[in-house]
Design a protein around this motif. Structure first.
Motif, PDB file in Angstrom:
ATOM      1  N   PRO A 162       0.824  -1.222   0.000  1.00 51.78           N
ATOM      2  CA  PRO A 162       0.000   0.000   0.000  1.00 51.78           C
ATOM      3  C   PRO A 162       0.853   1.264   0.000  1.00 51.78           C
ATOM      4  CG  PRO A 162      -0.860  -1.590   1.578  1.00 51.78           C
ATOM      5  CD  PRO A 162       0.450  -2.144   1.102  1.00 51.78           C
ATOM      6  N   ASP A 163       0.456   2.214  -0.842  1.00 49.44           N
ATOM      7  CA  ASP A 163       1.096   3.539  -0.951  1.00 49.44           C
ATOM      8  C   ASP A 163       2.462   3.522  -1.631  1.00 49.44           C
ATOM      9  OD1 ASP A 163      -0.972   5.030   0.295  1.00 49.44           O
ATOM     10  OD2 ASP A 163      -0.253   4.387   2.256  1.00 49.44           O
ATOM     11  N   LYS A 164       2.940   2.367  -2.035  1.00 52.95           N
ATOM     12  CA  LYS A 164       4.275   2.302  -2.628  1.00 52.95           C
ATOM     13  C   LYS A 164       4.394   3.183  -3.873  1.00 52.95           C
ATOM     14  CE  LYS A 164       7.478  -1.044  -4.716  1.00 52.95           C
ATOM     15  NZ  LYS A 164       7.232  -0.821  -6.148  1.00 52.95           N
ATOM     16  N   GLY A 165       3.393   3.137  -4.758  1.00 49.81           N
ATOM     17  CA  GLY A 165       3.456   3.940  -5.973  1.00 49.81           C
ATOM     18  C   GLY A 165       3.516   5.429  -5.684  1.00 49.81           C
ATOM     19  N   ARG A 166       2.792   5.863  -4.661  1.00 50.88           N
ATOM     20  CA  ARG A 166       2.813   7.274  -4.292  1.00 50.88           C
ATOM     21  C   ARG A 166       4.175   7.677  -3.719  1.00 50.88           C
ATOM     22  NH1 ARG A 166      -0.573   8.000  -0.108  1.00 50.88           N
ATOM     23  NH2 ARG A 166      -0.627  10.246  -0.458  1.00 50.88           N
ATOM     24  N   VAL A 167       4.763   6.802  -2.908  1.00 47.75           N
ATOM     25  CA  VAL A 167       6.092   7.095  -2.372  1.00 47.75           C
ATOM     26  C   VAL A 167       7.112   7.213  -3.505  1.00 47.75           C
ATOM     27  CG1 VAL A 167       8.011   6.195  -1.003  1.00 47.75           C
ATOM     28  CG2 VAL A 167       5.678   6.060  -0.112  1.00 47.75           C
ATOM     29  N   LEU A 168       7.110   6.261  -4.423  1.00 51.94           N
ATOM     30  CA  LEU A 168       8.071   6.289  -5.530  1.00 51.94           C
ATOM     31  C   LEU A 168       7.934   7.567  -6.343  1.00 51.94           C
ATOM     32  CD1 LEU A 168       7.897   2.639  -6.944  1.00 51.94           C
ATOM     33  CD2 LEU A 168       9.469   3.561  -5.248  1.00 51.94           C
ATOM     34  N   THR A 169       6.694   7.923  -6.660  1.00 56.29           N
ATOM     35  CA  THR A 169       6.454   9.098  -7.495  1.00 56.29           C
ATOM     36  C   THR A 169       6.873  10.375  -6.784  1.00 56.29           C
ATOM     37  OG1 THR A 169       4.626   8.007  -8.638  1.00 56.29           O
ATOM     38  CG2 THR A 169       4.670  10.415  -8.695  1.00 56.29           C
ATOM     39  N   GLN A 170       6.415  10.555  -5.566  1.00 60.53           N
ATOM     40  CA  GLN A 170       6.684  11.807  -4.867  1.00 60.53           C
ATOM     41  C   GLN A 170       8.146  11.947  -4.476  1.00 60.53           C
ATOM     42  OE1 GLN A 170       3.558  12.512  -1.867  1.00 60.53           O
ATOM     43  NE2 GLN A 170       2.171  11.320  -3.160  1.00 60.53           N
ATOM     44  N   LEU A 171       8.801  10.837  -4.166  1.00 58.93           N
ATOM     45  CA  LEU A 171      10.233  10.919  -3.858  1.00 58.93           C
ATOM     46  C   LEU A 171      11.033  11.227  -5.114  1.00 58.93           C
ATOM     47  CD1 LEU A 171      12.379  10.749  -1.698  1.00 58.93           C
ATOM     48  CD2 LEU A 171      12.474   8.262  -2.047  1.00 58.93           C
ATOM     49  N   SER A 172      10.673  10.636  -6.246  1.00 60.35           N
ATOM     50  CA  SER A 172      11.354  10.955  -7.499  1.00 60.35           C
ATOM     51  C   SER A 172      11.217  12.433  -7.848  1.00 60.35           C
ATOM     52  CB  SER A 172      10.806  10.102  -8.648  1.00 60.35           C
ATOM     53  OG  SER A 172      11.276   8.778  -8.586  1.00 60.35           O
ATOM     54  N   VAL A 173      10.002  12.968  -7.686  1.00 60.41           N
ATOM     55  CA  VAL A 173       9.797  14.388  -7.977  1.00 60.41           C
ATOM     56  C   VAL A 173      10.723  15.234  -7.113  1.00 60.41           C
ATOM     57  CG1 VAL A 173       8.134  16.291  -7.773  1.00 60.41           C
ATOM     58  CG2 VAL A 173       7.427  14.121  -8.788  1.00 60.41           C
ATOM     59  N   TRP A 174      10.837  14.907  -5.851  1.00 61.42           N
ATOM     60  CA  TRP A 174      11.723  15.643  -4.936  1.00 61.42           C
ATOM     61  C   TRP A 174      13.175  15.553  -5.392  1.00 61.42           C
ATOM     62  CZ3 TRP A 174      15.686  14.409  -1.454  1.00 61.42           C
ATOM     63  CH2 TRP A 174      15.993  15.388  -0.508  1.00 61.42           C
ATOM     64  N   TRP A 175      13.599  14.357  -5.771  1.00 60.81           N
ATOM     65  CA  TRP A 175      14.993  14.179  -6.194  1.00 60.81           C
ATOM     66  C   TRP A 175      15.276  14.892  -7.520  1.00 60.81           C
ATOM     67  CZ3 TRP A 175      18.969  13.220  -3.453  1.00 60.81           C
ATOM     68  CH2 TRP A 175      18.946  12.346  -2.367  1.00 60.81           C
ATOM     69  N   PHE A 176      14.348  14.886  -8.451  1.00 61.29           N
ATOM     70  CA  PHE A 176      14.578  15.621  -9.700  1.00 61.29           C
ATOM     71  C   PHE A 176      14.891  17.083  -9.395  1.00 61.29           C
ATOM     72  CE2 PHE A 176      11.966  12.294 -12.048  1.00 61.29           C
ATOM     73  CZ  PHE A 176      13.036  11.812 -12.779  1.00 61.29           C
ATOM     74  N   GLN A 177      14.192  17.639  -8.425  1.00 57.50           N
ATOM     75  CA  GLN A 177      14.447  19.033  -8.038  1.00 57.50           C
ATOM     76  C   GLN A 177      15.827  19.188  -7.405  1.00 57.50           C
ATOM     77  OE1 GLN A 177      11.090  19.545  -5.460  1.00 57.50           O
ATOM     78  NE2 GLN A 177       9.641  19.929  -7.129  1.00 57.50           N
TER      79      GLN A 177
END
Length: 287
Positions: free
Chosen positions: A44-59
Motif C-alpha cells: 500500500p502507498d508504494k506507488g505514491r512514495v516512488l512518485t513523490q520521492l522521485s519528484v523531490w529528487w529531480f528538483q
C-alpha cells in the motif's frame, strides 16, 4: 484502473500512457518486484512514495544535470488525471538508451559475490580485504543492459557500453551517473542515510542531449542504509526492498516458480520502510 488514454507499455511497476505529442503519463502502481518477478501482493502507498520521492529528487539534482548540459524528463506532477493524482507524472517522451547506469559507493548484493570471486566488479578492480557493507575507495560505475520484459538484465563492462552507445556517450553516462550518485549520497548523508548504490536511466532529447528519465533515487532503484547502524561485515538494515528479497530467500523460494504471497507483517514492514525513506530524506510527512 482505466484511464482514457492510449496505453503504451506496462512494466513491472509502472504503466505508461500516451499523453499527447511528445508527452507520456507515467503511473506508478503498488506492485513490487524481486528477482525479475512481480510479486502477487502489493505494498500500500508504494506507488505514491516512488512518485513523490522521485519528484523531490529531480528538483534536488537539477543543478548537477545543468552542469553537464543535461536535464530531466519531468514536466508536471500536478497536471495529471485525478484518478492517479499523487502516483503519476507527466514527462517528456524520450528515446531511451539501452543501458542501466549503476553507481556503487558500498559493497553490497551481487557486487559482494562478484568481488569475492574476482576481486573486482565488472572491469573495475577493488582493493583486497573488503567485506559486505564496506565503503568503496571511490564510487564505481557498474552498468548493465536494459532487458526486455521477462528477460534478465546482464551485467556489462565499460567496453560493452561503448559498443552500445559510442565512446563519447559512454564516457558522458559514466561521469554523469557518478556525479548524480555523489550528490545524492551527500544529501542522503545529511539526513542520516547512506546511499549504498543506485540505478538511473537516461534518454535522448530531440537535440541529442541527455535526459534523466524513469525514477530516481527511490527504494526501488537504490539501497538506503541507516547511517547510525552501519557495520561492515554483514548485510545492512535498509529502507528499501532488500527486506522483501531477504524474506523471499528465507522461504526457500527457487526464483523460478511463481513467487509466494507476502504475509501481512512483511507488507506492513515494507511499507514502513518506504515511507521512512521518504520522510527522512525529504524532512516532510508522507501524505
Amino acid at each position: 484502473m482505466t484511464l482514457d488514454l492510449p496505453l503504451v507499455a506496462r512494466g513491472k511497476v509502472r504503466e505508461v500512457y500516451d499523453a499527447g505529442p511528445g508527452r507520456l503519463l507515467l503511473v506508478a502502481s503498488d506492485r513490487i518486484s524481486a528477482y525479475d518477478h512481480v510479486l502477487p501482493t502489493p505494498i500500500p502507498d508504494k506507488g505514491r512514495v516512488l512518485t513523490q520521492l522521485s519528484v523531490w529528487w529531480f528538483q534536488q539534482l537539477a543543478p548537477v544535470l545543468d552542469a553537464f548540459g543535461a536535464t530531466h524528463h519531468l514536466l508536471s506532477a500536478t497536471d495529471v488525471p485525478a484518478a492517479v493524482a499523487g502516483r503519476a507524472v507527466l514527462v517528456r517522451r524520450l528515446e531511451m538508451l539501452p543501458v542501466e547506469c549503476v553507481a556503487r559507493g558500498y559493497l553490497a548484493g551481487s557486487g559482494t559475490a562478484e568481488y569475492a570471486r574476482t576481486g573486482s566488479i565488472r572491469d573495475v578492480p577493488l582493493p583486497p580485504g573488503l567485506v559486505e557493507g564496506s565503503r568503496l575507495p571511490e564510487p564505481v560505475f557498474t552498468p548493465s543492459t536494459k532487458a526486455a520484459a521477462g528477460e534478465h538484465d546482464e551485467a556489462i563492462d565499460f567496453a560493452r557500453v561503448e559498443s552500445l552507445v559510442g565512446a563519447a556517450r559512454a564516457a558522458e553516462l559514466r561521469e554523469l551517473t557518478l556525479a548524480l550518485y555523489r550528490r545524492g549520497a551527500e544529501i542522503a548523508a545529511g539526513a542520516g542515510i547512506l546511499l549504498a548504490d543506485t540505478k538511473v536511466e537516461f534518454g535522448l532529447a530531440d537535440d541529442g542531449g541527455l535526459v534523466l528519465g524513469d525514477e530516481v533515487l527511490t527504494p526501488d532503484s537504490s539501497r538506503f542504509w541507516p547511517a547510525a547502524s552501519w557495520s561492515p561485515g554483514s548485510p545492512q538494515p535498509s529502507f528499501d526492498k532488500q527486506y522483501v528479497r531477504d524474506w523471499l530467500t528465507s522461504t526457500g523460494w527457487d526464483r523460478v516458480s511463481p513467487p509466494p504471497a507476502l504475509p501481512d507483517d512483511v507488507v506492513a514492514a515494507t511499507r514502513d520502510r518506504y515511507v521512512a525513506a521518504y520522510e527522512q530524506l525529504t524532512g516532510t510527512t508522507f501524505r
